[in-house]
Every structure is written in structure tokens, then in C-alpha cells.
Write an enzyme that holds these catalytic residues in place. Structure first.
Site, short mmCIF file in Angstrom:
data_model
loop_
_atom_site.label_atom_id
_atom_site.label_comp_id
_atom_site.label_asym_id
_atom_site.label_seq_id
_atom_site.Cartn_x
_atom_site.Cartn_y
_atom_site.Cartn_z
N LYS A 96 -21.33 -48.56 -28.92
CA LYS A 96 -22.40 -48.80 -27.94
C LYS A 96 -23.71 -48.21 -28.49
O LYS A 96 -23.86 -47.00 -28.58
CB LYS A 96 -22.10 -48.16 -26.59
CG LYS A 96 -23.06 -48.74 -25.53
CD LYS A 96 -23.30 -47.86 -24.34
CE LYS A 96 -24.31 -46.77 -24.56
NZ LYS A 96 -25.70 -47.24 -24.77
N GLU A 137 -22.20 -34.65 -31.95
CA GLU A 137 -23.34 -34.15 -32.72
C GLU A 137 -24.51 -34.13 -31.75
O GLU A 137 -25.00 -35.18 -31.35
CB GLU A 137 -23.60 -35.05 -33.93
CG GLU A 137 -24.38 -34.36 -35.01
CD GLU A 137 -25.84 -34.64 -34.88
OE1 GLU A 137 -26.54 -33.82 -34.23
OE2 GLU A 137 -26.30 -35.65 -35.42
N CYS A 181 -32.56 -34.22 -34.16
CA CYS A 181 -31.68 -33.21 -33.57
C CYS A 181 -31.86 -31.88 -34.27
O CYS A 181 -31.71 -30.82 -33.66
CB CYS A 181 -30.24 -33.68 -33.65
SG CYS A 181 -29.79 -34.27 -35.28
N GLU A 222 -35.00 -28.05 -25.91
CA GLU A 222 -35.22 -29.10 -26.90
C GLU A 222 -36.26 -30.08 -26.36
O GLU A 222 -36.04 -30.71 -25.33
CB GLU A 222 -33.90 -29.83 -27.18
CG GLU A 222 -34.06 -30.90 -28.24
CD GLU A 222 -32.75 -31.58 -28.63
OE1 GLU A 222 -32.05 -32.10 -27.75
OE2 GLU A 222 -32.44 -31.59 -29.83
P1 NAI Z 1 -28.36 -39.44 -24.16
O1 NAI Z 1 -27.41 -38.39 -24.63
O2 NAI Z 1 -28.35 -39.75 -22.69
O3 NAI Z 1 -28.11 -40.82 -24.94
C1 NAI Z 1 -27.44 -40.96 -26.16
C2 NAI Z 1 -26.43 -42.12 -26.05
O4 NAI Z 1 -25.46 -41.79 -25.06
C3 NAI Z 1 -27.04 -43.45 -25.61
O5 NAI Z 1 -26.36 -44.50 -26.26
C4 NAI Z 1 -26.73 -43.48 -24.12
O6 NAI Z 1 -26.68 -44.77 -23.57
C5 NAI Z 1 -25.36 -42.83 -24.11
N1 NAI Z 1 -24.97 -42.27 -22.82
C6 NAI Z 1 -25.79 -41.75 -21.84
N2 NAI Z 1 -25.06 -41.35 -20.78
C7 NAI Z 1 -23.76 -41.61 -21.08
C8 NAI Z 1 -22.54 -41.43 -20.38
N3 NAI Z 1 -22.51 -40.91 -19.15
N4 NAI Z 1 -21.39 -41.79 -20.99
C9 NAI Z 1 -21.40 -42.31 -22.23
N5 NAI Z 1 -22.53 -42.53 -22.93
C10 NAI Z 1 -23.70 -42.17 -22.37
O7 NAI Z 1 -29.82 -39.02 -24.59
P2 NAI Z 1 -31.21 -39.60 -24.02
O8 NAI Z 1 -31.13 -39.64 -22.52
O9 NAI Z 1 -31.53 -40.83 -24.74
O10 NAI Z 1 -32.23 -38.45 -24.46
C11 NAI Z 1 -32.34 -37.26 -23.71
C12 NAI Z 1 -32.51 -36.06 -24.61
O11 NAI Z 1 -31.34 -35.89 -25.41
C13 NAI Z 1 -33.62 -36.18 -25.63
O12 NAI Z 1 -34.85 -35.83 -25.09
C14 NAI Z 1 -33.16 -35.21 -26.68
O13 NAI Z 1 -33.51 -33.91 -26.29
C15 NAI Z 1 -31.66 -35.35 -26.67
N6 NAI Z 1 -31.18 -36.27 -27.72
C16 NAI Z 1 -30.60 -35.74 -28.83
C17 NAI Z 1 -30.21 -36.56 -29.86
C18 NAI Z 1 -29.60 -36.02 -31.09
O14 NAI Z 1 -29.71 -36.63 -32.15
N7 NAI Z 1 -28.90 -34.92 -31.04
C19 NAI Z 1 -30.41 -38.01 -29.82
C20 NAI Z 1 -30.96 -38.49 -28.57
C21 NAI Z 1 -31.34 -37.62 -27.58
#
Ligand code: NAI
Ligand code: MG
Length: 493
Positions: free
Chosen positions: A191, A266, A300, A397
Site C-alpha cells: 500500500k 522504520e 526520518c 519530529e
Molecule cells: P503515517 O504513519 O500515517 O503514514 C505512513 C503510511 O502508513 C501511509 O501509507 C499511510 O496511509 C499508512 N497508514 C496510516 N494509518 C494507518 C493505519 N492505521 N494502518 C495501516 N497503515 C496506515 O504518516 P503521515 O500521517 O503521512 O505523517 C505524519 C508524520 O509521521 C510526519 O509528519 C512525520 O513526522 C512522520 N513520518 C515519518 C516517516 C518516516 O520515514 N519515518 C515517513 C512519513 C511520516
């Protein structure tokens, strides 16, 4: 196979979006619900395309296809060398399409085209090739047990891997997850992030064209709480590999309890980047600048807490500010752009709210601090000086182009402060004293330590977090382990 490179698009208008549907069992299909959602160009806030909005029904179809390809298909049983060859072919195909893929990534994510071409694409291709070479090198061991037995282990693929990726490095995160999964003989339900589905969909077509069997790779675009959660809960999926926010990982941990899925995470960070007064000051300035501002600060491992030894603080901040003020923010397709827009309005609003908090908490904004222009999610590269450890800009973050500079004069105290966070993804130290560097490397609790460098990534070097920055490692040999099970076979002789 032809070796001609795809033409290089020079603007958003020249980018060809070829795929917008779910990719299930080798076929392009609309979402079962018929629903679609818009993916936007963050530089213009305009819609690029409507994308199939997959949910539980589509994940179910994808999981069944992946299960069938794993249980009844050739994929896990085929000669491992042939699986490797398909991965090599995919990497070659990506290389032919490098300009088209880079432009698609830039269109959907907003990162400068130069960065997509110089970093995202080469690193992604490298990861696929690295794991292609591992396909035929996964083996168990023979074990001398007591008695007259032959005992050996087999390393077998874990089964169907559910892979949920974020929007900051869409294609690279795909490569880090497809590479080890496919090399090990797993099948995949992926996804992509709702903000950036385009390169993932394109990759599914390239995989099909080079000959990956139907059902081995399945893509369900959609939102986290629907499509993502359905992957996490699906009983036919054996494992979840996730990159994103730690709060999402907590939800995934709870949602996966019923099916006891194997998990690798991660997650985020608040990585300390530490500058001692004996460092090569220009290199440290450059390292702090890249370590934070790369990819619009959406990394990240961003070095978002820059600790500077008091005696070099003024020189460091002066040089860093001068460099940062020259950073060119604008159209990601323009040749001289160094920083594009943030990925979407939610991220833009979150970052602007932290800039307001930083100002309100009494940190000194030495450059930036504002939106750039009035269309697109552009934010000026921002440096806060005189940041205190308990300010929210030093603890949370931010995931944007906002750097916090903190000062230290006692090393022991600095190490305590560097570790005083629930994150533990990365850290860096700038010093000419090798004992000091190795001491720092041993004592800071993080999965990656850079010494006199930052953001050095390689497909062969494991990457992942301590503490709430995740568990498990991606890349390198360690990155394969989470995609395999170990089986012990004992034979009476
Ligand atoms: P997120 O963790 O919500 O999204 C990442 C992925 O997880 C996306 O594909 C999303 O659709 C999916 N996802 C979201 N909720 C889910 C659930 N309940 N079950 C399964 N999959 C789910 O991150 P988001 O909302 O895009 O960004 C929020 C914050 O997260 C950012 O501001 C940043 O601080 C952090 N982040 C960290 C990342 C990293 O590389 N470690 C990457 C993206 C965001
Ligand atoms: Mg979220």
C-alpha cells in the site's frame, strides 16, 4: 531489450501518468467500491490524477492473489537464481526509465528533479540489484547435535509480505521493501502512501513487463485506516513491513495482535548532530545543512537537533546561516532549485505550527520562518538558535525544513542530552579526535551513527532504529532476515 533511455521531462506538464488503478494478480482493476481519490502536485496544489481508492475488499483480493502465488505458484519454489535474474531485469528497466520515474516522483512528491535523479533513483536501483544478488545466497547451516542425526536449517520465505510505505521517499522505500521480500521468495501486497501513489503504480507495470509472475506483486492504493489497516488485519498476510510515524506503528501493533503478524518498523527520529570545536568547521556546516534540509526536511533520520560546542557556536551559526540563506526554493522541475514544496497541506500546516511554537517558546529564528509564495506548500529553510532541550521544536519530529541549534560545553552532559529522547534512529558527530568519535558512536543509542558525514546510505549497510524509532533492520544482509523463517530439519541416520 532496448537500451534507450526514456526522454527527460522538463516540466510537470510533460510527465506521463500511465497508471491509476489497483494492480492485483497481474491486472489493472478499479477499486471494488468504484471510489477514487485525488493525488495532488504539491508545487501547484492542482490535481494530477484520480487514483483508485482501495479498501478492505481490494486488499482481500490482493492478499488472495499473493497467497495463491505463494502457496500454489512457482515463485517461492523457482530456482533462486532465476528470481535474482528477474530482479536484475527490473533494475535494468528502472535504469532505462530513470528520467520518467524521477519526473513522476518529483511531480507527486515535490522533491527537486535533480534530487530524484541524483539520489532517489540510483539508490532505489542499487537496492534492487543488491538484493537480486542475494536471491541465491540464502541458506541455512548444518548443526552437530548429540546422537546419530543429521540436523540442518533451511531459510524459507515468510510468505505474503504486507508492505506499507510513506510519501517522503516513495520509490526508495518501495525498493527497500521489494528487494529483500522478492529475493527471499515472498509475494507482496503493497500500500503506497495516499500522497504519492504514482511511482509505485508505475513500478508494478515495469515488474509485469520484465516477467514477474501474476500475483507476486500486488498494489492497493488508498488510505491508512482503510486499505492500510485491512493489510494489517488480513489473515492471509504473514508479515507487515511499515515505514512511517510511531503512532501509526502503535495502531499497527494493536491491529496485528489477532493474527500475530511478524512486524518490522522504520519510524521517525529526532536525531542529534553534534559539532565539536575541533571539527573541520566547513564540513560540519555543510553536514548540518544537508543533514536537515535534504528532501525539504522530510527525512526520518533528519539531523534536527544540532548540538554545537560553545566555543565554536558563533562561527558555526554564522556560516550555517549564510549557506542556508542562499538555498533556492521553488519549482522542483527548475534546474537550479534546491528545495521544493512540502508534500501536502497537512505537513505544511504542522511545520508552520512548529515554527510558531518555536518563536513563542523563545528560540531565536535566525533565518526563514515563513511560507514562500502563496501557491504550493513552500517553506523557507528555517534555523532556530538558542533552543532549549524542553522546547517542542527540540523534542518533536517536525519533518520539515526547521533546524534547532543547541549549545553544549560538557561532553558527558551532551551525551545525556543527545540520548534524552524516545527516538533512536540516527546520530552524527563532527570531530578530528578519533577516540572522541568512537566513544560517541558507542554511547549514543541509535541505529546509525555517522562520523564526519551525514545521510550516507548504501544498500549493503543496515538501517533502522533503537527505542521508538522502530524494530528490525532494512538493507544489508540483516534486511533479509525479517522476510524469512528458519526451519530445523532432523534426520535419524
Ligand atoms: P503515517 O504513519 O500515517 O503514514 C505512513 C503510511 O502508513 C501511509 O501509507 C499511510 O496511509 C499508512 N497508514 C496510516 N494509518 C494507518 C493505519 N492505521 N494502518 C495501516 N497503515 C496506515 O504518516 P503521515 O500521517 O503521512 O505523517 C505524519 C508524520 O509521521 C510526519 O509528519 C512525520 O513526522 C512522520 N513520518 C515519518 C516517516 C518516516 O520515514 N519515518 C515517513 C512519513 C511520516
Ligand atoms: Mg497519518
Amino acid at each position: 531489450m532496448s537500451t534507450t533511455l526514456s526522454p527527460a521531462p522538463k516540466s510537470a506538464n510533460e510527465v506521463d501518468v500511465k497508471h491509476t488503478e489497483c494492480f492485483i494478480d497481474g491486472k489493472w482493476v478499479p477499486a471494488a467500491s468504484g471510489k477514487t481519490f485525488a493525488t495532488l502536485n504539491p508545487a501547484t496544489e492542482q490535481e494530477i490524477a484520480q487514483i483508485a481508492e482501495g479498501d478492505a475488499a481490494d486488499v482481500d483480493a490482493a492478499a488472495k492473489a499473493a497467497r495463491h502465488a505463494f502457496d500454489a505458484g512457482d515463485w517461492p519454489k523457482m530456482d533462486a537464481r532465476d528470481r535474482g535474474r528477474l530482479l536484475y531485469k527490473l533494475a535494468d528497466r528502472m535504469e532505462q526509465e530513470i528520467h520518467a520515474l524521477a519526473a513522476l516522483e518529483t511531480l507527486d512528491n515535490g522533491k527537486p528533479l535533480n534530487d530524484s535523479l541524483a539520489a532517489d533513483l540510483p539508490l532505489a536501483i542499487d537496492a534492487i540489484r543488491y538484493y537480486a544478488g542475494y536471491a541465491d545466497k540464502l541458506h541455512g547451516s548444518t548443526i552437530p547435535i548429540r546422537g546419530n542425526y543429521l540436523c540442518y536449517t533451511r531459510r524459507e520465505p515468510i510468505g505474503v509480505a504486507g508492505q506499507i510505505i510513506p510519501w517522503n521517499f516513495p520509490l526508495l522505500m518501495l525498493a527497500w521493501k521489494w528487494g529483500p521480500a522478492l529475493a527471499a521468495g515472498c509475494t507482496v501486497v503493497m500500500k503506497p502512501a495516499e500522497q504519492t501513489p504514482l511511482t509505485c503504480l508505475r513500478m508494478a507495470q515495469l515488474a509485469k513487463e520484465v516477467g514477474f509472475p501474476d500475483g507476486v506483486i500486488n498494489i492497493v492504493p488508498g488510505f491508512g485506516p482503510t486499505a492500510g489497516a485491512a493489510c494489517v488485519k488480513h489473515p492471509l498476510i504473514d508479515k507487515i513491513a511499515f515505514t512511517g510515524e510511531h503512532r501509526t506503528a502503535q495502531i499497527i501493533t494493536r491491529d496485528s495482535a489477532e493474527t500475530l503478524k511478524r512486524l518490522t518498523f522504520e519510524l521517525g527520529g529526532k536525531s542529534p548532530n553534534v559539532v565539536f570545536a575541533d571539527a573541520d568547521m566547513d564540513a560540519a556546516v555543510e553536514g548540518a545543512y544537508i543533514g536537515l534540509f535534504l528532501n525539504q526536511g522530510q527525512c526520518c533520520c533528519a539531523g534536527s537537533r544540532v548540538f554545537v560546542e560553545k566555543s565554536c557556536h558563533d562561527e558555526f551559526v554564522e556560516k550555517l546561516t549564510a549557506l542556508t540563506m542562499k538555498r533556492k526554493v521553488g519549482d522542483p522541475f527548475a534546474e537550479d532549485t534546491q528545495q521544493g514544496p512540502q508534500v501536502d497541506k497537512a505537513q505544511f500546516d504542522k511545520i508552520m505550527s512548529y515554527i510558531d511554537k518555536g518563536k513563542g517558546e523563545g528560540a531565536e529564528c535566525v533565518t526563514g520562518g515563513d511560507r514562500v509564495g502563496d501557491t504550493g506548500y513552500f517553506i523557507a529553510p528555517t534555523i532556530f538558535d538558542n533552543v532549549q532541550d524542553d522546547m517542542s521544536i527540540a523534542t518533536d519530529e517536525i519533518f520539515g525544513p526547521v533546524m534547532s541549534v543547541l549549545t553544549f560545553d560538557d561532553k558527558e552532559d551532551m551525551i545525556r542530552r543527545a540520548n534524552n529522547t524516545f527516538y533512536g534512529l540516527a546520530a552524527a558527530v563532527w570531530t578530528r579526535d578519533i577516540s572522541n568519535a568512537h566513544d560517541f558512536a558507542a554511547r549514543v543509542r541509535a541505529g546509525t551513527i555517522w562520523v564526519n558525514c551525514y545521510d550516507v546510505f548504501d544498500a549493503a549497510a543496515p538501517f533502522g532504529g533503537f527505542k521508538m524509532s522502530g524494530y528490525g533492520r532494512e538493507l544489508g544482509e540483516e534486511g533479509l532476515k525479517p522476510y524469512t523463517e528458519s526451519k530445523t530439519v532432523t534426520v535419524k541416520l
